[in-house]
Design an enzyme around this catalytic site. Structure first.
Site, PDB file in Angstrom:
ATOM      1  N   LYS A 141       1.239   4.430  -2.791  1.00  0.00           N
ATOM      2  CA  LYS A 141       1.024   5.836  -2.468  1.00  0.00           C
ATOM      3  C   LYS A 141       2.269   6.679  -2.752  1.00  0.00           C
ATOM      4  O   LYS A 141       2.168   7.855  -3.112  1.00  0.00           O
ATOM      5  CB  LYS A 141       0.592   5.971  -1.003  1.00  0.00           C
ATOM      6  CG  LYS A 141      -0.810   5.420  -0.740  1.00  0.00           C
ATOM      7  CD  LYS A 141      -1.855   6.148  -1.579  1.00  0.00           C
ATOM      8  CE  LYS A 141      -3.256   5.679  -1.319  1.00  0.00           C
ATOM      9  NZ  LYS A 141      -4.283   6.427  -2.075  1.00  0.00           N
ATOM     10  N   TYR A 171       0.832  -1.210   0.000  1.00  0.00           N
ATOM     11  CA  TYR A 171       0.000   0.000   0.000  1.00  0.00           C
ATOM     12  C   TYR A 171       0.864   1.256   0.000  1.00  0.00           C
ATOM     13  O   TYR A 171       0.634   2.186  -0.790  1.00  0.00           O
ATOM     14  CB  TYR A 171      -0.918  -0.012   1.226  1.00  0.00           C
ATOM     15  CG  TYR A 171      -1.747   1.240   1.391  1.00  0.00           C
ATOM     16  CD1 TYR A 171      -2.814   1.512   0.543  1.00  0.00           C
ATOM     17  CD2 TYR A 171      -1.472   2.162   2.400  1.00  0.00           C
ATOM     18  CE1 TYR A 171      -3.580   2.655   0.685  1.00  0.00           C
ATOM     19  CE2 TYR A 171      -2.231   3.307   2.561  1.00  0.00           C
ATOM     20  CZ  TYR A 171      -3.289   3.546   1.698  1.00  0.00           C
ATOM     21  OH  TYR A 171      -4.037   4.692   1.835  1.00  0.00           O
ATOM     22  N   THR A 178     -12.952   5.579   6.940  1.00  0.00           N
ATOM     23  CA  THR A 178     -13.585   5.099   5.717  1.00  0.00           C
ATOM     24  C   THR A 178     -13.457   3.579   5.639  1.00  0.00           C
ATOM     25  O   THR A 178     -12.850   2.939   6.486  1.00  0.00           O
ATOM     26  CB  THR A 178     -12.918   5.709   4.469  1.00  0.00           C
ATOM     27  OG1 THR A 178     -11.602   5.159   4.319  1.00  0.00           O
ATOM     28  CG2 THR A 178     -12.834   7.227   4.571  1.00  0.00           C
TER      29      THR A 178
END
Length: 324
Positions: free
Chosen positions: A208, A204, A241
């Site tokens: 990014k 991840y 989220t």
């Protein structure tokens, strides 16, 4: 080998603690009065829920025609209905886009271009996190493929429309959502699919970091050619989220009491994307890493121009674009 796999975890957890401490003592960005966006068109990926929905919702309230791009048709229909019910002057619609499929990205762009619409804002918002080791439809590591490569191809295929739609004094804007995890990211050009030592957090953070490197290189090319398009990376902070749905059960339990106190809401997280997409202060400003309404220094490695160029070249090869 197991020690090597722990290093990215340690770096990323320390980064997360630092972000949460900042959010404990600092309020989220309060958006300034933003100019009306009547007649302007935006695409927001992952706009059916979370920060993407809040971004699409706010841009539509400013008068924009917002295309919500996502891979869940029912969610997309519901998101459009909610925005329309609020009665803003803008327009919202849903278009199917699966960023894990390069074919789907190309089909989306072909369909969009066939309509003859301009494009003034592209918000690369969609993302996934902490997915177990798996691959996209094209065989790429899932985080790298969805978070980065899908957006890399999408942006490049839409660049000609962005260039035609912008003008000096009223530039088109590319806004790409990165994360503080990029500070712990490692870009191994010989192992972009993380096959040697897979770790979901490491994968991840690499995706990014790739988005920040991509943003800086894109802005450099746009500036060199004099095109009226700006590109910026934004960091929403730690936001409550669905990204965290893949946390293991104990981490989920530990997260719950922290969320209300320290995490940003989706609307608060979306504020930095909205700011980059519409604020007057950002007119003509590109090549920035924005956090909580301010320009911030990104990781040292993200400014490596040779790495930026190498990643761009490799990415073009992976998605089948001609290297400029």
């Amino acid at each position: 080998m197991w020690l090597l796999s722990l290093l990215p975890l340690v770096r990323l957890y320390l980064c997360g603690v630092k972000v949460l401490l900042y959010q404990l003592f600092n309020r989220s960005l309060t958006l300034p009065v933003l100019p009306k966006q009547n007649g302007r068109v935006a695409i927001v990926t992952g706009g059916t829920r979370g920060m993407g929905f809040e971004t699409a919702r706010h841009l539509a309230s400013l008068g924009m025609h917002v295309v919500i791009a996502g891979n869940e048709k029912e969610e997309g229909t519901a998101a459009v209905k909610r925005i329309r019910e609020e009665g803003g002057k803008g327009k919202a619609e849903f278009m199917f886009l699966d960023l894990t499929s390069l074919k789907s990205v190309r089909q989306f762009v072909q369909t969009f271009k066939a309509r003859g619409l301009p494009l003034h804002v592209l918000v690369n918002n969609a993302g996934t996190m902490l997915v177990p080791e798996t691959q996209t439809q094209d065989g790429f590591e899932f985080h790298f493929g969805l978070n980065y490569l899908g957006h890399f191809l999408l942006t490049n295929l839409l660049l000609d429309v962005l260039k035609k739609s912008g003008r000096h004094g009223c530039c088109s804007r590319v806004v790409t959502v990165s994360s503080a995890t990029h500070y712990g990211g490692v870009m191994d050009m010989d192992d972009l699919n993380s096959k040697r030592c897979y770790n979901s957090l490491g994968a991840y953070s690499q995706s990014k970091l790739a988005l920040v490197l991509f943003t800086y290189y894109l802005q450099e090319q746009l500036t060199a050619s004099g095109f009226p398009v700006t590109a910026n990376a934004v960091d929403p902070g730690m936001v409550d989220t669905a990204l965290y749905d893949n946390l293991w059960s104990l981490a989920q339990a530990l997260k719950k009491p922290v969320v209300k106190l320290l995490f940003r809401t989706p609307a608060e997280g979306a504020s930095i994307s909205i700011y980059a997409a519409a604020a007057s202060e950002m007119e003509g400003v590109g090549g920035c890493y924005l956090y909580n309404g301010k320009k911030k220094q990104s990781s040292d490695i993200s400014y490596d121009s040779e790495l930026q160029a190498e990643l761009w070249k490799k990415s073009c090869q992976l998605v089948g674009l001609q290297v400029a």
